[in-house]
Design an enzyme around this catalytic site. Structure first.
Site, short mmCIF file in Angstrom:
data_model
loop_
_atom_site.label_atom_id
_atom_site.label_comp_id
_atom_site.label_asym_id
_atom_site.label_seq_id
_atom_site.Cartn_x
_atom_site.Cartn_y
_atom_site.Cartn_z
N GLU A 375 45.92 37.82 93.71
CA GLU A 375 46.18 37.65 92.32
C GLU A 375 47.50 37.84 92.20
OE1 GLU A 375 45.48 37.10 87.88
OE2 GLU A 375 44.44 36.57 89.82
N THR A 501 45.93 21.17 82.27
CA THR A 501 46.21 22.53 83.04
C THR A 501 44.55 23.00 83.45
OG1 THR A 501 47.26 24.39 83.23
CG2 THR A 501 46.35 23.90 81.27
#
Length: 510
Positions: A375, A501
């Site tokens: 992440e 997106t």
């Protein structure tokens, strides 16, 4: 940028032990042996249907499946986010049955009703983007999938219904919208600022809606907000030409800071600058110009090479004379953005820099035990954790958060690299990522996130399946091995579609 569908910190998400979520090894072995483009594309289709069937069996019409407990989540207002987010991928895969299931669901949604706060940004990119994309695809290259065109028309009607519910968010003194809104009371969360990406990632969807309906209001609302971002004030908001701060005052449209990055919170503002230019280069030439300035300034001022791996390139952040040597999985869309801009504008320097960024993000996958990237990560030699010195010496970075919540950005940039260079290595990188996601994330009913990509078996599991697994991860992998089509990213100025997106392709205007 995508917020997790779970508002808790990653460390506090619902966890299970690895033993409860072992992958299906027979499938894993079959996938790993797939060599031809056709067999690989079919393996991705199988993964999509596997996740869809689990969602339909256990979670529909809720937003998300919890793929270990087979529970449900409603993080996106309970309108069936996984279904709407899956539509464009099902269309591109040619799955007529699933497409029609989703169309039937969308016709039943009442966007005026929810018990929860609504995110203007998330609702725009997932629901509005998903429906507009489905409309463009099913009115065009995939029109054969739906016999009843009234179902397709419903996509546009529901898009307009949703925008009409949301548009009061722009009713502010400046036109900078509130993001967190109450659609029942027409209230908001009382925020005084809005984020760069949250404000600057509405214009493609809202402009497309105006172009399809002939009602200019939607485009005008989103473009008025965007104008503050294109013409930043005060001067301190733009420390490097084209690179702007992270927060904008809702009261007057002035920037509240000069913090610069391509990380989550800022990312998709830059993504949409070049994509608006692709959408219509005549109307949005200024957007393209601003992207070029941002790209050139990023190469000059933000490009960073880890001390132990000077062959790698990442984008640093900047604030008041200080550089931040950290990045995120979210940021790894950046290579794809430079590649798209480079091919559309015929700028080889942007293409090369994009490939450098892609290489860096690939290394965040290549150096972990699972072959999946974390992440967040950093490369500041002063901040290396004591238990990661070996990783830092070898890989050039250390892991700040080892979670993987089914994010798409690294695979997304691999896809752009493949489409724009034609080099097979990037297809192999996509395939390797997909194989590893199947190996470590697959459950009996779907796909679960990992707690630590650099631990054996990925550590524990997050009992949540984000809707962008359907919209993005499986779409970009499939497109990498699917036949050419007008919805594929093209070299040069040949793009017929541009991806929002959330990886929903809408037809370009020009």
């Amino acid at each position: 940028m995508h917020f997790s569908s779970l508002s808790l910190p990653l460390t506090a998400l619902s966890l299970v032990t690895p033993s409860l979520a072992y992958p299906q090894f027979k499938f894993e072995q079959r996938v790993a042996r797939s060599n031809s483009s056709e067999s690989r594309a079919n393996a991705v289709k199988e993964a999509f249907v596997h996740a869809w069937d689990g969602y339909m069996q256990y979670a529909y019409p809720h937003d998300e499946l919890h793929p270990i407990s087979n529970g449900v989540g409603d993080s996106r207002n309970g309108w069936g986010a996984s279904a709407v987010d899956a539509l464009s991928t099902a269309v591109i895969m040619g799955n007529e049955t699933i497409v029609n299931q989703i169309l039937d669901h969308i016709a039943t949604i009442d966007y005026s009703k929810t018990d929860d706060q609504v995110s203007l940004f998330e609702t725009t990119i997932r629901y509005l983007g998903g429906m507009l994309s489905g409309y463009d695809l099913l009115k065009g290259p995939a029109s054969n999938l739906v016999k009843d065109q009234a179902k397709v028309k419903t996509l546009l009607d529901q898009s307009q219904n949703l925008a009409d519910v949301l548009k009061f968010a722009f009713d502010t003194p400046s036109g900078i919208p509130y993001n967190n809104i109450n659609i029942t009371s027409h209230g908001n969360d009382g925020a005084t600022t809005n984020g760069l990406a949250v404000t600057g990632t509405l214009v493609l969807e809202w402009t497309r809606l105006s172009d399809l309906t002939g009602d200019t209001e939607y485009a005008q609302l989103s473009q008025k907000a965007e104008d503050y971002l294109l013409n930043p004030s005060p001067k301190s908001a733009e420390p490097f030409e084209g690179l702007v701060g992270s927060h904008i005052n809702i009261s007057n449209g002035a920037f509240a800071d000069g913090q610069v990055s391509w990380n989550g919170g800022d990312d998709s503002f830059y993504e949409y600058l070049i994509k608006m230019y692709v959408y219509d280069p005549k109307r949005f030439s200024t957007y393209g110009d601003r992207w070029v300035k941002a790209a050139e300034s990023s190469i000059k001022h933000l490009a960073s090479h880890p001390e132990k791996r000077p062959d790698l390139t990442f984008l640093a952040s900047y604030n008041d004379g200080q550089y931040g040597l950290s990045s995120q999985h979210l940021t790894c869309f950046d290579g794809g953005s430079f590649l798209l801009g480079g091919t559309v504008l015929d700028r080889d320097d942007f293409i090369q820099f994009g490939l450098d960024l892609v290489k860096g993000c690939h290394e965040t996958y290549n150096q972990t035990l699972t072959g999946i990237g974390p992440e967040s990560f950093g490369w500041d030699p002063k901040n290396v954790p004591s238990d990661q010195k070996e990783l830092y010496e070898r890989a050039g970075f250390y892991i700040s958060s080892g979670a993987y919540i089914l994010r798409p950005e690294v695979i997304e940039s691999f896809y752009y690299a493949w489409r724009i260079t034609g080099q097979e290595i990037y297809r192999e990188w996509v395939w390797n990522a997909f194989v590893n996601i199947n190996k470590y994330c697959r459950t009996d009913s779907g796909f679960a996130g990992l707690t630590n990509v650099n631990a054996a078996n990925g550590g524990g599991r997050y009992d949540n399946q984000e809707s962008f697994l359907f919209a993005e991860v499986l779409k970009y992998v499939y497109l990498t091995f699917a036949p050419d089509n007008e919805w594929q990213v093209q070299r040069g100025k040949g793009n017929k579609f541009v991806y929002n997106t959330e990886a929903h392709p809408v037809r370009v205007a020009a």
